[in-house]
Design a protein around this motif. Structure first.
Motif, short mmCIF file in Angstrom:
data_model
loop_
_atom_site.label_atom_id
_atom_site.label_comp_id
_atom_site.label_asym_id
_atom_site.label_seq_id
_atom_site.Cartn_x
_atom_site.Cartn_y
_atom_site.Cartn_z
N ARG A 1 5.39 2.03 11.47
CA ARG A 1 5.21 0.72 10.83
C ARG A 1 6.26 -0.27 11.29
O ARG A 1 5.96 -1.45 11.53
CB ARG A 1 5.24 0.90 9.31
N ALA A 2 7.51 0.18 11.43
CA ALA A 2 8.58 -0.71 11.89
C ALA A 2 8.35 -1.19 13.31
O ALA A 2 8.82 -2.27 13.68
CB ALA A 2 9.93 0.01 11.80
N ALA A 3 7.61 -0.41 14.10
CA ALA A 3 7.29 -0.80 15.47
C ALA A 3 6.06 -1.68 15.56
O ALA A 3 5.64 -2.05 16.67
CB ALA A 3 7.11 0.44 16.34
N GLY A 4 5.47 -2.02 14.42
CA GLY A 4 4.30 -2.89 14.42
C GLY A 4 2.98 -2.18 14.49
O GLY A 4 1.93 -2.83 14.65
N VAL A 5 2.99 -0.85 14.36
CA VAL A 5 1.74 -0.10 14.37
C VAL A 5 1.13 -0.15 12.97
O VAL A 5 1.82 0.14 11.98
CB VAL A 5 1.99 1.37 14.77
N PRO A 6 -0.14 -0.51 12.81
CA PRO A 6 -0.77 -0.46 11.48
C PRO A 6 -0.78 0.98 10.97
O PRO A 6 -1.24 1.90 11.66
CB PRO A 6 -2.19 -0.98 11.73
N VAL A 7 -0.27 1.20 9.77
CA VAL A 7 -0.14 2.54 9.21
C VAL A 7 -0.66 2.54 7.78
O VAL A 7 -0.29 1.67 6.97
CB VAL A 7 1.33 3.02 9.20
N ARG A 8 -1.49 3.52 7.48
CA ARG A 8 -1.88 3.80 6.10
C ARG A 8 -1.26 5.15 5.74
O ARG A 8 -1.64 6.18 6.29
CB ARG A 8 -3.40 3.85 5.97
N HIS A 9 -0.28 5.12 4.84
CA HIS A 9 0.50 6.33 4.55
C HIS A 9 0.48 6.62 3.06
O HIS A 9 0.63 5.71 2.24
CB HIS A 9 1.95 6.14 5.02
N ARG A 10 0.35 7.90 2.74
CA ARG A 10 0.38 8.32 1.35
C ARG A 10 1.02 9.70 1.28
O ARG A 10 0.70 10.59 2.06
CB ARG A 10 -1.05 8.40 0.78
#
Length: 315
Positions: free
Chosen positions: A270-279
């Protein structure tokens, strides 16, 4: 200090299962070795209920560095997205049969064709054999998506546990080699730090199903040289540059020795700009995707992941 094996599990059925695991006196993989551990895994897999019936299940051999066996699961013969799947099992003991039910459930719930990869396993075939096989299968699947699933969309890639490690590493290699990139990377309780240096490998080391010692045994088989385990080609958490990777769905489990490294990898992407859905699934343990028949909570957690996948796959 090691955390005592107590805590809130998601439902009574999961609690009973973990209690039975805590008191089991069977041999560990380290005690019996890879061949016997595989035999015991096959016996265990045979006791699980079969997954849902599908429109088509076929065996396909893919030319790679060596011929790679795969299994294609199609929930319908209509066009669907395609997911290349890497099974877990500490790079050593999992196989197509151990994850057959999971692949069937994923295919139905995500409305996708699933191509499961029977990659070469350690210790007979240490790093990077499994990655080489996975890259070869993904490239082939991207070229043959129409005949495999009736769609021209790029495949997604998925994996659980050590299969999540392989899926992440395959994405990194494909990016660095100029593609093709997966549409989405789906990582369930993935190994991302093979140095085992994150806190949860200590606080959740025993008493929750998967043990840190079992993970260490798998790592020793797959990457025998300890000096290589911090290499980003082995541990994706150490990749300096994470930009340019496919969107990610990453799910971790509260009571999992691999929890922290999965959570950190999601944050790194996410910090690198990749869209992430995390749970991070509360009250859940490692490998919950294969526990659907044992605990309603595990089945529900799996359905949440499958819903994320269904939503994000290109159609």
């Amino acid at each position: 200090m090691r955390e005592a094996p107590v805590g809130h599990l998601a439902d009574p059925e999961l609690t009973a299962y973990i209690e039975s695991e805590r008191h089991a006196s069977g041999p560990t993989p380290r005690q019996v070795g890879a061949v016997e551990a595989r035999r015991l895994q096959r016996l265990r897999a045979a006791t699980r209920p079969a997954g849902p019936a599908l429109a088509e299940v076929t065996e396909v051999t893919v030319d790679g560095p060596v011929p790679v066996s795969t299994r294609l699961y199609r929930p319908t013969l209509e066009p669907t997205p395609l997911v290349v799947f890497l099974h877990g099992g500490m790079w050593t003991i999992g196989d197509l049969e151990s994850h057959d039910g999971l692949c069937r459930r994923l295919a139905v719930a995500a409305r996708a064709a699933v191509l499961a990869v029977d990659y070469r396993r350690a210790p007979e075939h240490p790093w990077p054999a499994a990655i080489d096989d996975g890259v070869a299968v993904f490239r082939w699947a991207a070229e043959h998506a129409v005949e495999l699933s009736g769609t021209t969309h790029p495949p997604a890639i998925a994996g659980d546990s050590s299969g999540g490690n392989l899926a992440a590493l395959i994405c990194l290699r494909l990016r660095d080699q100029g593609g093709p990139l997966p549409a989405v990377q789906i990582l369930a309780c993935p190994n991302t730090d093979l140095t085992l240096s994150r806190p949860s490998t200590r606080t959740k080391a025993t008493g929750w199903g998967l043990t840190t010692d079992a993970v260490a045994w798998g790592i020793e088989n797959w990457v025998p040289d300890p000096r290589r385990r911090a290499d980003p080609a082995v541990s994706p958490l150490f990749a300096v540059a994470s930009a340019g990777l496919p969107p990610a769905v990453i799910v971790t489990a509260e009571h999992d020795p691999l929890r922290d490294e999965g959570d950190e990898y999601a944050a790194r992407l996410r910090a690198a700009g990749v869209p992430v859905r995390h749970r991070c699934e509360p009250g859940m343990v490692h490998g919950f995707l294969t526990l659907a028949a044992i605990a309603p909570s595990a089945a529900a957690a799996g359905e949440r992941l499958f819903a994320d996948v269904a939503e994000l796959l290109p159609r």
